[in-house]
Design an enzyme around this catalytic site. Structure first.
Site, PDB file in Angstrom:
ATOM      1  N   GLU A   1     -73.442  -0.886 -35.988  1.00  0.00           N
ATOM      2  CA  GLU A   1     -74.748  -0.021 -35.209  1.00  0.00           C
ATOM      3  C   GLU A   1     -74.583   1.364 -35.621  1.00  0.00           C
ATOM      4  OE1 GLU A   1     -76.179   2.106 -32.732  1.00  0.00           O
ATOM      5  OE2 GLU A   1     -74.838   0.761 -31.156  1.00  0.00           O
TER       6      GLU A   1
ATOM      7  N   LYS B   1     -59.409  -1.789 -34.382  1.00  0.00           N
ATOM      8  CA  LYS B   1     -58.919  -0.483 -35.109  1.00  0.00           C
ATOM      9  C   LYS B   1     -59.378   0.472 -33.984  1.00  0.00           C
ATOM     10  CE  LYS B   1     -60.028   2.674 -37.216  1.00  0.00           C
ATOM     11  NZ  LYS B   1     -59.827   3.945 -36.569  1.00  0.00           N
TER      12      LYS B   1
ATOM     13  N   CYS C   1     -76.703   6.838 -28.940  1.00  0.00           N
ATOM     14  CA  CYS C   1     -77.362   6.143 -30.022  1.00  0.00           C
ATOM     15  C   CYS C   1     -79.110   6.106 -29.655  1.00  0.00           C
ATOM     16  CB  CYS C   1     -76.597   4.946 -30.610  1.00  0.00           C
ATOM     17  SG  CYS C   1     -76.323   3.710 -29.326  1.00  0.00           S
TER      18      CYS C   1
ATOM     19  N   GLU D   1     -80.572  12.038 -38.256  1.00  0.00           N
ATOM     20  CA  GLU D   1     -79.881  12.244 -36.885  1.00  0.00           C
ATOM     21  C   GLU D   1     -79.091  13.495 -36.888  1.00  0.00           C
ATOM     22  OE1 GLU D   1     -77.573   9.323 -33.808  1.00  0.00           O
ATOM     23  OE2 GLU D   1     -76.649   9.337 -35.988  1.00  0.00           O
TER      24      GLU D   1
ATOM     25  N   GLY E   1     -70.013   6.114 -42.458  1.00  0.00           N
ATOM     26  CA  GLY E   1     -68.918   5.158 -42.166  1.00  0.00           C
ATOM     27  C   GLY E   1     -69.396   3.632 -41.941  1.00  0.00           C
TER      28      GLY E   1
HETATM   29  P1  NAP Z   1     -67.434   7.781 -37.995  1.00  0.00           P
HETATM   30  O1  NAP Z   1     -67.051   8.830 -38.813  1.00  0.00           O
HETATM   31  O2  NAP Z   1     -68.301   6.600 -38.402  1.00  0.00           O
HETATM   32  O3  NAP Z   1     -66.111   6.871 -37.759  1.00  0.00           O
HETATM   33  C1  NAP Z   1     -66.166   5.671 -36.724  1.00  0.00           C
HETATM   34  C2  NAP Z   1     -64.717   5.022 -37.109  1.00  0.00           C
HETATM   35  O4  NAP Z   1     -65.096   4.158 -38.498  1.00  0.00           O
HETATM   36  C3  NAP Z   1     -63.445   5.722 -37.193  1.00  0.00           C
HETATM   37  O5  NAP Z   1     -62.594   4.917 -36.405  1.00  0.00           O
HETATM   38  C4  NAP Z   1     -63.179   5.891 -38.487  1.00  0.00           C
HETATM   39  O6  NAP Z   1     -61.755   5.881 -39.044  1.00  0.00           O
HETATM   40  C5  NAP Z   1     -63.858   4.604 -39.503  1.00  0.00           C
HETATM   41  N1  NAP Z   1     -64.569   5.021 -40.668  1.00  0.00           N
HETATM   42  C6  NAP Z   1     -65.374   5.839 -40.826  1.00  0.00           C
HETATM   43  N2  NAP Z   1     -65.751   6.050 -42.392  1.00  0.00           N
HETATM   44  C7  NAP Z   1     -64.872   5.090 -42.901  1.00  0.00           C
HETATM   45  C8  NAP Z   1     -64.505   4.726 -44.087  1.00  0.00           C
HETATM   46  N3  NAP Z   1     -65.375   5.134 -45.306  1.00  0.00           N
HETATM   47  N4  NAP Z   1     -63.438   4.020 -44.279  1.00  0.00           N
HETATM   48  C9  NAP Z   1     -62.802   3.233 -43.435  1.00  0.00           C
HETATM   49  N5  NAP Z   1     -62.954   3.715 -42.206  1.00  0.00           N
HETATM   50  C10 NAP Z   1     -63.981   4.544 -41.804  1.00  0.00           C
HETATM   51  O7  NAP Z   1     -67.718   8.107 -36.471  1.00  0.00           O
HETATM   52  P2  NAP Z   1     -66.907   8.777 -35.406  1.00  0.00           P
HETATM   53  O8  NAP Z   1     -65.821   9.509 -36.057  1.00  0.00           O
HETATM   54  O9  NAP Z   1     -67.240   8.336 -34.205  1.00  0.00           O
HETATM   55  O10 NAP Z   1     -68.187  10.034 -35.229  1.00  0.00           O
HETATM   56  C11 NAP Z   1     -68.576  10.837 -36.185  1.00  0.00           C
HETATM   57  C12 NAP Z   1     -70.177  10.899 -36.420  1.00  0.00           C
HETATM   58  O11 NAP Z   1     -70.642   9.923 -36.379  1.00  0.00           O
HETATM   59  C13 NAP Z   1     -70.777  11.659 -35.096  1.00  0.00           C
HETATM   60  O12 NAP Z   1     -70.751  13.145 -35.082  1.00  0.00           O
HETATM   61  C14 NAP Z   1     -72.240  11.222 -35.083  1.00  0.00           C
HETATM   62  O13 NAP Z   1     -73.061  11.816 -36.073  1.00  0.00           O
HETATM   63  C15 NAP Z   1     -72.004   9.748 -35.643  1.00  0.00           C
HETATM   64  N6  NAP Z   1     -72.101   8.883 -34.597  1.00  0.00           N
HETATM   65  C16 NAP Z   1     -73.224   8.090 -34.267  1.00  0.00           C
HETATM   66  C17 NAP Z   1     -73.225   7.334 -33.358  1.00  0.00           C
HETATM   67  C18 NAP Z   1     -74.743   6.376 -32.950  1.00  0.00           C
HETATM   68  O14 NAP Z   1     -74.592   5.585 -32.059  1.00  0.00           O
HETATM   69  N7  NAP Z   1     -75.486   6.676 -33.536  1.00  0.00           N
HETATM   70  C19 NAP Z   1     -72.115   6.999 -32.505  1.00  0.00           C
HETATM   71  C20 NAP Z   1     -70.766   7.443 -32.735  1.00  0.00           C
HETATM   72  C21 NAP Z   1     -70.917   8.578 -33.973  1.00  0.00           C
HETATM   73  P3  NAP Z   1     -60.904   6.933 -38.342  1.00  0.00           P
HETATM   74  O15 NAP Z   1     -61.352   7.521 -37.208  1.00  0.00           O
HETATM   75  O16 NAP Z   1     -59.480   6.403 -38.242  1.00  0.00           O
HETATM   76  O17 NAP Z   1     -60.704   7.795 -39.603  1.00  0.00           O
END
Ligand code: NAP
Length: 527
Positions: A264, A183, A301, A392, A244
């Protein structure tokens, strides 16, 4: 060339009506390429093909899988500077990082190729029969790991190469013998498409079945949800937010056939500065931690978001030095406006909590999507009483907590959520003196670090990249290093099975020449 299409197995496909662009955070404008979100028919077809491919792929030899994985690494390299440029345009990350991350990704693919070529990863174990045992005879029982089936990998926003299309999750799942459906992350869909084309070319060149890999675009939760809920999918790999990862984990657990989700997620990576570290090397650690907090604009992370010390003049001096060093760092552009907005919101929310004070802040104007690093400080009681301060903030942000004594330090650590890493700064003899703190940290983290920084995750067999929830959804596994393959396999035992019909790894003659556990003793000899 970027077409914006999905890859449903080997077939480029753009059947759905939903389209989107990726974004250049540096110019603050959309990139030119138009991507087509996968529709339900394409999702279903990708899973169907993966399930069919699994029947062939799971029995392909380790040697052939190794050729496939090495070809992917070579094809990624062959994409040359075009790939590097698209990566930079879609992420705002600099060229050195792009090249370094591509090298790491290729290294991971080759590492898993070596692993499956050798074949020992299946953990073969044989207990031969004792037909004369009384009161009941003992049957012949042999066990090894078998792949789970089609795996869905969610590309991560912060590692467009190393934890996305051909990243660690994909490489380890393919190595295990599981077809992969990626995905794709919408923020770097172009980078994803190029890497996907390298994987599919490698699959064709090395004779892998159609459906062994698919790449689906999406700009909404729909595609990810549909994949996780699809009965043909048998496991999920995810790197991203706690919200997510937790949502997908729950979805997978509520299926008629629940499946594992290896997510993770968030971590604030506590660092405990024991008294001697600050008295003797305060300036040194301040410089090291200013680098670590701002590395990759804090979008790792393992970014150190929490520094714990005992109230003392040396902690004050350290805080000031760290603040000064952070103030001298050039603010950097973040991956995407959404990530930037999340950073800004998180930073302001934590800064607004009663009892916090700002040690360092960048206040001058910066271009769009550029993160202004900030360092806060707070006393131990206030931190303990306010869980908001334990969250975080993804980006260049950290908090120094000033504890009254070692007992409060230990209580703070025990109150923290699960973490990827925990670091101790100090001298060797202080570890015994503060054994309560060390034990508390060990209970909360996947990796303990002594006199170092948590950023920089070495890819090697002994690495643990995971930790108690919410650092990951299953602390028994690692997402980095060869043991990451174990997430995608399950043990199968063969009882009284004819030798000729056993997998090679379990045959008496040991045709693979691998090390096995024979009646409790390790041996690479035939039986
Ligand atoms: P994200 O919101 O967790 O999304 C990651 C992936 O998962 C995206 O492809 C998203 O789909 C999908 N997704 C998220 N929630 C979902 C749900 N409820 N149902 C189905 N699919 C879902 O992360 P991000 O967009 O990469 O970044 C957002 C925030 O995540 C950052 O600002 C940061 O705070 C955090 N983050 C943390 C780490 C870490 O290592 N700790 C790494 C990356 C991000 P779509 O994009 O297609 O909508």
């Amino acid at each position: 060339m970027i077409s914006g299409k999905n890859y449903v197995g080997n077939q480029a496909s753009a059947q759905g009506p939903i389209t989107f662009h990726s974004f250049d955070p540096k110019t603050n404008s959309e990139n030119p390429w138009l991507f087509y979100e996968a529709n339900d028919k394409e999702i279903d077809e990708a899973v169907k093909l993966a399930a069919e491919a699994f029947q062939i792929f799971q029995n392909i030899t380790g040697k052939k899988k190794a050729l496939f994985l090495r070809a992917i690494a070579d094809e990624m390299e062959a994409l040359g500077d075009d790939l590097i440029e698209v990566y930079m345009t879609e992420s705002g990350l600099p060229e050195g990082r792009a090249r370094g991350e591509r090298g790491r990704t290729m290294g991971q693919l080759r590492m898993f190729a070596d692993l499956v070529e050798k074949g020992e990863w299946v953990e073969a174990s044989v207990d031969t029969a004792l037909p004369d045992r009384t009161p009941i005879p003992k049957p012949d029982i042999r066990k090894m790991l078998h792949p789970l089936g089609p795996i869905v990998v969610f590309g991560s926003s912060n590692f467009p190469f190393a934890y996305s299309t051909a990243g660690g999750d994909t490489a380890s799942a393919l190595a295990a013998g599981c077809p992969v459906i990626v995905k794709s992350h919408p923020m770097h869909a172009g980078t994803g498409e190029l890497v996907a084309s390298a994987i599919l070319k490698s699959a064709k060149d090395t004779g892998m079945p159609n459906g062994v890999f698919s790449n689906l675009n999406s700009n909404s939760y729909h595609v990810g949800k549909a994949l996780v809920q699809h009965p043909g999918v048998k496991g999920v790999g995810f790197t991203g937010s706690i919200a997510g990862g937790t949502a997908l984990f729950k979805m997978a657990a509520e299926r008629e056939e629940p499946i594992p989700v290896f997510a993770e997620m968030g971590s604030i990576n506590p660092v405990v500065a024991l008294p001697s570290s600050l008295e003797k090397k305060g300036e040194y650690w301040a410089a090291q931690y200013a680098n670590s907090i701002t590395l990759g604009v804090g979008q790792f992370c393992t970014c150190p978001g929490l520094i714990l010390g005992l109230k003392s003049p040396s902690l004050d001096v350290f805080a000031e030095a760290l603040g000064n060093a952070l103030g001298q760092k050039e603010p950097g552009v973040m991956l995407h406006p959404n990530i930037y907005q999340n950073f800004k919101k998180g930073k302001e929310t934590l800064s607004a909590q009663t009892g916090t004070s700002v040690v360092a802040d960048i206040t001058e104007d910066v271009p769009p999507n550029v993160a202004q690093q900030r360092l806060l400080t707070v006393d131990g009681d206030t931190f303990l009483a306010n869980p908001t301060l334990h969250q975080e903030v993804f980006g260049p942000f950290s908090i120094i907590v000033q504890a009254d004594d070692a007992s409060e330090l230990e209580t703070i650590i025990r109150e923290l959520e699960g973490q990827l890493t925990g670091t101790i700064l100090g001298e060797e003899n202080e570890l015994k003196e503060h054994s309560g703190v060390v034990e508390a940290l060990k209970d909360r983290v996947g990796r303990l670090i002594f006199n170092g920084v948590p950023t920089g995750v070495e890819v090697c067999p002994s690495m643990v990249h995971g930790g108690p929830f919410p650092a990951s959804t299953d602390s028994r596994f690692t997402a980095v290093g060869i043991h990451a393959i174990k997430r995608w396999a399950r043990p199968v035992a063969y009882q009284s099975w004819p030798d000729n019909e056993l997998p090679d790894a379990l045959k008496n003659s040991n045709p693979l020449g691998i090390s096995r556990l024979i009646n409790g003793e390790t041996s690479d000899k035939p039986i």
